[in-house]
Design a protein around this motif. Structure first.
Motif, mmCIF file in Angstrom:
data_model
loop_
_atom_site.group_PDB
_atom_site.id
_atom_site.type_symbol
_atom_site.label_atom_id
_atom_site.label_comp_id
_atom_site.label_asym_id
_atom_site.label_seq_id
_atom_site.Cartn_x
_atom_site.Cartn_y
_atom_site.Cartn_z
ATOM 1 N N THR A 125 56.985 -60.757 -53.689
ATOM 2 C CA THR A 125 56.976 -59.340 -54.045
ATOM 3 C C THR A 125 55.561 -58.795 -53.955
ATOM 4 N N ASP A 126 55.450 -57.479 -53.974
ATOM 5 C CA ASP A 126 54.139 -56.814 -53.959
ATOM 6 C C ASP A 126 53.900 -56.065 -55.266
ATOM 7 N N THR A 127 54.606 -56.461 -56.329
ATOM 8 C CA THR A 127 54.532 -55.685 -57.563
ATOM 9 C C THR A 127 53.235 -55.907 -58.327
ATOM 10 N N GLN A 128 52.606 -57.070 -58.183
ATOM 11 C CA GLN A 128 51.369 -57.360 -58.890
ATOM 12 C C GLN A 128 50.312 -57.747 -57.858
ATOM 13 N N PRO A 129 49.599 -56.772 -57.329
ATOM 14 C CA PRO A 129 48.679 -57.049 -56.226
ATOM 15 C C PRO A 129 47.528 -57.957 -56.631
ATOM 16 N N LEU A 130 47.044 -58.709 -55.658
ATOM 17 C CA LEU A 130 45.929 -59.620 -55.888
ATOM 18 C C LEU A 130 44.701 -58.870 -56.389
ATOM 19 N N GLU A 131 44.529 -57.645 -55.901
ATOM 20 C CA GLU A 131 43.371 -56.849 -56.328
ATOM 21 C C GLU A 131 43.325 -56.664 -57.841
ATOM 22 N N ALA A 132 44.492 -56.561 -58.467
ATOM 23 C CA ALA A 132 44.549 -56.315 -59.905
ATOM 24 C C ALA A 132 43.994 -57.490 -60.697
ATOM 25 N N VAL A 133 44.144 -58.707 -60.171
ATOM 26 C CA VAL A 133 43.612 -59.882 -60.855
ATOM 27 C C VAL A 133 42.101 -59.962 -60.701
ATOM 28 N N LEU A 134 41.598 -59.586 -59.516
ATOM 29 C CA LEU A 134 40.158 -59.635 -59.284
ATOM 30 C C LEU A 134 39.413 -58.554 -60.052
ATOM 31 N N ASP A 135 40.083 -57.485 -60.392
ATOM 32 C CA ASP A 135 39.450 -56.309 -60.983
ATOM 33 C C ASP A 135 38.749 -56.643 -62.295
ATOM 34 N N ASN A 136 37.455 -56.385 -62.346
ATOM 35 C CA ASN A 136 36.662 -56.520 -63.568
ATOM 36 C C ASN A 136 36.326 -55.146 -64.142
ATOM 37 N N TYR A 137 37.226 -54.197 -63.952
ATOM 38 C CA TYR A 137 37.044 -52.823 -64.407
ATOM 39 C C TYR A 137 35.883 -52.141 -63.686
ATOM 40 N N GLY A 138 35.696 -52.525 -62.420
ATOM 41 C CA GLY A 138 34.693 -51.894 -61.566
ATOM 42 C C GLY A 138 35.321 -51.552 -60.233
#
Length: 239
Positions: A125-138
């Motif tokens: 699925t594409d519901t939880q993108p990889l980018e969201a895990v890498l995101d450090n609020y920047g």
């Protein structure tokens, strides 16, 4: 304001999913990802502890809490990789674990292990993108660079770090390259780029076919990708 992610999409031959394990302090941040290659691939990680290369199929990435140093960190890594192996039916040595984040925090591997079912269920699925895990609020960016001809492409995601946590850059490619070439290319490119305080992960599965890419072309592709991701060339000292 919440981060709006581009539709990154992992390269052909890879699958990825993210979920919330509860291991880091935030109760809303997705903090663990699984990237799976359908075939054996080269996995190179470049962290504060050094650069390593291995072959495997699965990378588990936690972003929030660093592994303890020394023997305890090795024990946790072995425990998590064994659990992943049991969950997906692959050998433990096909699994790599990278934990990026704040040092000196209590690391509970059981929380990471309990998230594995959610991770494997989300791979299609594409519901939880990889980018969201890498995101450090920047800033988070994703880009693609072609290596030309039938040599494949490079796709990368980069996320800024914080005062307590290194930035992250994950690169996946279907190019035919081995761990040694990846290591040499990273060393060459990082010598010319401002990449301090970043953790790098490169996965190459050779899915583009039998046409190999040369070192110069591969290193040039990584440099071009990092520029598109927002990295700057290092300033040279005046003579």
């Amino acid at each position: 304001m919440s981060q709006v992610y581009d539709n990154f999409g992992v390269p052909q031959g890879f699958q990825a999913a993210g979920t919330y394990s509860g291991l880091c302090s935030s109760r809303v941040k997705l903090d663990v990802a699984m990237i799976v290659s359908r075939r054996d691939c080269s996995i190179v990680t470049d962290t504060a502890q050094g650069m390593t290369a291995r072959s495997g199929k699965i990378l588990v990435l936690h972003n929030g809490t660093a592994l303890p140093e020394g023997m305890r960190g090795l024990e946790i890594s072995k425990e998590v990789c064994q659990a992943v192996s049991t969950c997906v039916g692959e050998a433990p040595d096909s699994v790599a674990l990278v934990a990026n984040g704040v040092k000196g925090q209590y690391f509970r591997p059981s929380l990471l292990i309990h998230s594995l079912n959610n991770l494997t269920a989300g791979l299609d699925t594409d519901t939880q993108p990889l980018e969201a895990v890498l995101d450090n609020y920047g800033d988070v960016s994703s880009q693609t660079v072609s290596l030309g001809g039938d040599c494949g492409s490079l796709q990368g995601i980069a996320a800024d770090g914080t005062d307590d946590s290194a930035g992250l850059c994950v690169i996946m490619t279907d190019a035919v390259v081995d761990g040694t070439m990846i290591e040499k290319a990273l060393i060459q490119v990082k010598a010319d780029m401002d990449t301090e305080h970043f953790t790098f992960i490169v996965m190459a599965n050779g899915g583009a076919g039998a046409q190999p890419v040369g070192h110069d072309a591969f290193a040039g592709g990584i440099e071009a990708l990092l520029v598109k991701l927002g990295f700057q060339h290092a300033l040279k000292a005046c003579s």
